[in-house]
Design a protein around this motif. Structure first.
Motif, PDB file in Angstrom:
ATOM      1  N   VAL A  45      21.008  10.766 149.372  1.00  0.00           N
ATOM      2  CA  VAL A  45      22.154  10.456 149.923  1.00  0.00           C
ATOM      3  C   VAL A  45      23.077  11.715 149.076  1.00  0.00           C
ATOM      4  O   VAL A  45      23.074  11.652 147.800  1.00  0.00           O
ATOM      5  N   ARG A  46      23.797  12.297 149.935  1.00  0.00           N
ATOM      6  CA  ARG A  46      24.871  13.284 149.240  1.00  0.00           C
ATOM      7  C   ARG A  46      26.417  12.520 149.830  1.00  0.00           C
ATOM      8  O   ARG A  46      26.644  12.371 150.935  1.00  0.00           O
ATOM      9  N   PHE A  47      27.225  12.889 149.064  1.00  0.00           N
ATOM     10  CA  PHE A  47      28.707  12.777 149.298  1.00  0.00           C
ATOM     11  C   PHE A  47      29.631  13.869 148.663  1.00  0.00           C
ATOM     12  O   PHE A  47      28.842  14.554 147.618  1.00  0.00           O
ATOM     13  N   PHE A  48      30.487  14.019 149.080  1.00  0.00           N
ATOM     14  CA  PHE A  48      31.440  15.183 148.718  1.00  0.00           C
ATOM     15  C   PHE A  48      32.839  14.759 148.210  1.00  0.00           C
ATOM     16  O   PHE A  48      33.321  13.978 149.024  1.00  0.00           O
ATOM     17  N   VAL A  49      33.453  15.165 146.846  1.00  0.00           N
ATOM     18  CA  VAL A  49      34.633  14.881 146.936  1.00  0.00           C
ATOM     19  C   VAL A  49      35.701  16.183 146.762  1.00  0.00           C
ATOM     20  O   VAL A  49      35.381  17.190 146.292  1.00  0.00           O
ATOM     21  N   THR A  50      36.748  15.865 147.433  1.00  0.00           N
ATOM     22  CA  THR A  50      37.921  16.815 147.167  1.00  0.00           C
ATOM     23  C   THR A  50      39.149  16.280 146.545  1.00  0.00           C
ATOM     24  O   THR A  50      39.474  15.190 146.812  1.00  0.00           O
ATOM     25  N   ALA A  51      39.733  17.036 145.656  1.00  0.00           N
ATOM     26  CA  ALA A  51      40.837  16.784 144.939  1.00  0.00           C
ATOM     27  C   ALA A  51      41.572  17.893 144.343  1.00  0.00           C
ATOM     28  O   ALA A  51      41.148  18.687 143.599  1.00  0.00           O
ATOM     29  N   GLY A  52      42.643  18.148 145.395  1.00  0.00           N
ATOM     30  CA  GLY A  52      43.284  19.333 145.016  1.00  0.00           C
ATOM     31  C   GLY A  52      42.548  20.737 145.161  1.00  0.00           C
ATOM     32  O   GLY A  52      41.935  20.836 146.405  1.00  0.00           O
ATOM     33  N   ASP A  53      42.432  21.693 144.231  1.00  0.00           N
ATOM     34  CA  ASP A  53      41.424  22.815 144.352  1.00  0.00           C
ATOM     35  C   ASP A  53      40.157  22.464 144.204  1.00  0.00           C
ATOM     36  O   ASP A  53      38.849  23.416 144.203  1.00  0.00           O
ATOM     37  N   GLU A  54      39.700  21.197 143.538  1.00  0.00           N
ATOM     38  CA  GLU A  54      38.315  20.957 143.102  1.00  0.00           C
ATOM     39  C   GLU A  54      37.544  20.506 144.129  1.00  0.00           C
ATOM     40  O   GLU A  54      38.155  19.604 145.066  1.00  0.00           O
ATOM     41  N   THR A  55      36.243  20.892 144.332  1.00  0.00           N
ATOM     42  CA  THR A  55      35.386  20.193 145.315  1.00  0.00           C
ATOM     43  C   THR A  55      33.889  19.889 144.379  1.00  0.00           C
ATOM     44  O   THR A  55      33.507  20.687 143.637  1.00  0.00           O
ATOM     45  N   LEU A  56      33.622  18.684 144.582  1.00  0.00           N
ATOM     46  CA  LEU A  56      32.221  18.409 143.781  1.00  0.00           C
ATOM     47  C   LEU A  56      31.543  17.611 145.007  1.00  0.00           C
ATOM     48  O   LEU A  56      31.665  17.295 146.100  1.00  0.00           O
ATOM     49  N   ALA A  57      30.305  17.736 144.433  1.00  0.00           N
ATOM     50  CA  ALA A  57      29.118  17.263 145.330  1.00  0.00           C
ATOM     51  C   ALA A  57      28.455  16.350 144.496  1.00  0.00           C
ATOM     52  O   ALA A  57      28.289  16.313 143.315  1.00  0.00           O
ATOM     53  N   PHE A  58      27.934  14.993 145.220  1.00  0.00           N
ATOM     54  CA  PHE A  58      27.394  13.944 144.364  1.00  0.00           C
ATOM     55  C   PHE A  58      25.950  13.783 145.312  1.00  0.00           C
ATOM     56  O   PHE A  58      25.977  13.547 146.426  1.00  0.00           O
ATOM     57  N   GLU A  59      24.913  13.651 144.640  1.00  0.00           N
ATOM     58  CA  GLU A  59      23.523  13.174 145.142  1.00  0.00           C
ATOM     59  C   GLU A  59      22.869  12.200 144.084  1.00  0.00           C
ATOM     60  O   GLU A  59      22.841  12.293 142.979  1.00  0.00           O
ATOM     61  N   THR A  60      22.382  11.226 144.910  1.00  0.00           N
ATOM     62  CA  THR A  60      21.561  10.379 144.487  1.00  0.00           C
ATOM     63  C   THR A  60      20.206  10.822 143.774  1.00  0.00           C
ATOM     64  O   THR A  60      19.840  11.807 144.255  1.00  0.00           O
ATOM     65  N   GLU A  61      19.552  10.081 142.680  1.00  0.00           N
ATOM     66  CA  GLU A  61      18.356  10.408 142.431  1.00  0.00           C
ATOM     67  C   GLU A  61      17.620   9.067 142.103  1.00  0.00           C
ATOM     68  O   GLU A  61      18.206   8.139 141.520  1.00  0.00           O
ATOM     69  N   GLY A  62      16.624   8.818 142.907  1.00  0.00           N
ATOM     70  CA  GLY A  62      15.752   7.565 143.010  1.00  0.00           C
ATOM     71  C   GLY A  62      16.495   6.796 143.872  1.00  0.00           C
ATOM     72  O   GLY A  62      16.387   5.338 143.899  1.00  0.00           O
ATOM     73  N   TYR A  63      16.886   7.236 145.104  1.00  0.00           N
ATOM     74  CA  TYR A  63      17.603   6.313 146.113  1.00  0.00           C
ATOM     75  C   TYR A  63      16.523   5.583 146.698  1.00  0.00           C
ATOM     76  O   TYR A  63      15.624   6.181 147.418  1.00  0.00           O
ATOM     77  N   LYS A  64      16.820   4.298 146.857  1.00  0.00           N
ATOM     78  CA  LYS A  64      15.696   3.370 147.625  1.00  0.00           C
ATOM     79  C   LYS A  64      16.531   2.343 148.266  1.00  0.00           C
ATOM     80  O   LYS A  64      16.511   1.219 147.805  1.00  0.00           O
ATOM     81  N   ARG A  65      17.114   2.643 149.393  1.00  0.00           N
ATOM     82  CA  ARG A  65      18.011   1.793 150.226  1.00  0.00           C
ATOM     83  C   ARG A  65      19.072   0.769 149.412  1.00  0.00           C
ATOM     84  O   ARG A  65      19.482  -0.227 149.510  1.00  0.00           O
ATOM     85  N   HIS A  66      19.777   1.625 148.403  1.00  0.00           N
ATOM     86  CA  HIS A  66      20.888   0.969 147.964  1.00  0.00           C
ATOM     87  C   HIS A  66      22.120   0.970 148.744  1.00  0.00           C
ATOM     88  O   HIS A  66      22.013   2.029 149.561  1.00  0.00           O
ATOM     89  N   LYS A  67      22.754  -0.035 148.601  1.00  0.00           N
ATOM     90  CA  LYS A  67      23.960   0.036 149.521  1.00  0.00           C
ATOM     91  C   LYS A  67      25.000   0.955 149.229  1.00  0.00           C
ATOM     92  O   LYS A  67      25.157   1.491 148.178  1.00  0.00           O
ATOM     93  N   GLN A  68      25.703   1.620 150.436  1.00  0.00           N
ATOM     94  CA  GLN A  68      26.405   2.895 149.905  1.00  0.00           C
ATOM     95  C   GLN A  68      27.674   2.383 149.391  1.00  0.00           C
ATOM     96  O   GLN A  68      28.168   2.993 148.667  1.00  0.00           O
ATOM     97  N   LEU A  69      28.095   1.255 149.434  1.00  0.00           N
ATOM     98  CA  LEU A  69      29.077   0.727 148.740  1.00  0.00           C
ATOM     99  C   LEU A  69      29.072   0.983 147.093  1.00  0.00           C
ATOM    100  O   LEU A  69      29.991   1.294 146.493  1.00  0.00           O
ATOM    101  N   LEU A  70      27.920   0.655 146.672  1.00  0.00           N
ATOM    102  CA  LEU A  70      27.486   0.838 145.298  1.00  0.00           C
ATOM    103  C   LEU A  70      27.674   2.351 144.806  1.00  0.00           C
ATOM    104  O   LEU A  70      28.275   2.658 144.047  1.00  0.00           O
TER     105      LEU A  70
END
Length: 96
Positions: A45-70
């Motif tokens: 699962v991937r998510f992206f974060v924007t904050a001002g001029d900064e853009t970050l990407a986040f990707e899970t490692e070992g995703y096994k049906r974890h809740k997105q809220l976590l």
């Protein structure tokens, strides 16, 4: 809110940090989009974060049906740690 372990990379690797959840053993890796090329891995699962001029990407490692809220809680804790108070989390790549 749970306590997460945050490790910040001190080398020139693609990842700039990793968030670990001790209970679920889930890891979420942080990438600087302008410093690295994120190649999406299948089943993660991937998510992206924007904050001002900064853009970050986040990707899970070992995703096994974890809740997105976590995952979102882990990302928000990482952003708070970095001082990105105005961070916005996106489920798709934000077109700026």
């Amino acid at each position: 809110m749970s306590n997460y372990m945050i490790s910040i990379a001190n080398t020139d690797q693609q990842t700039i940090g990793t968030i670990h959840d001790r209970r679920s053993k889930l890891k979420v890796k942080a990438f600087g989009l302008f410093r690295s090329r994120l190649k999406p891995r299948e089943g993660e699962v991937r998510f992206f974060v924007t904050a001002g001029d900064e853009t970050l990407a986040f990707e899970t490692e070992g995703y096994k049906r974890h809740k997105q809220l976590l995952i979102l809680q882990m990302i928000s804790r990482y952003c708070m740690y970095l001082g990105l108070i105005e961070a916005q989390i996106h489920s798709t790549y934000p077109r700026l």
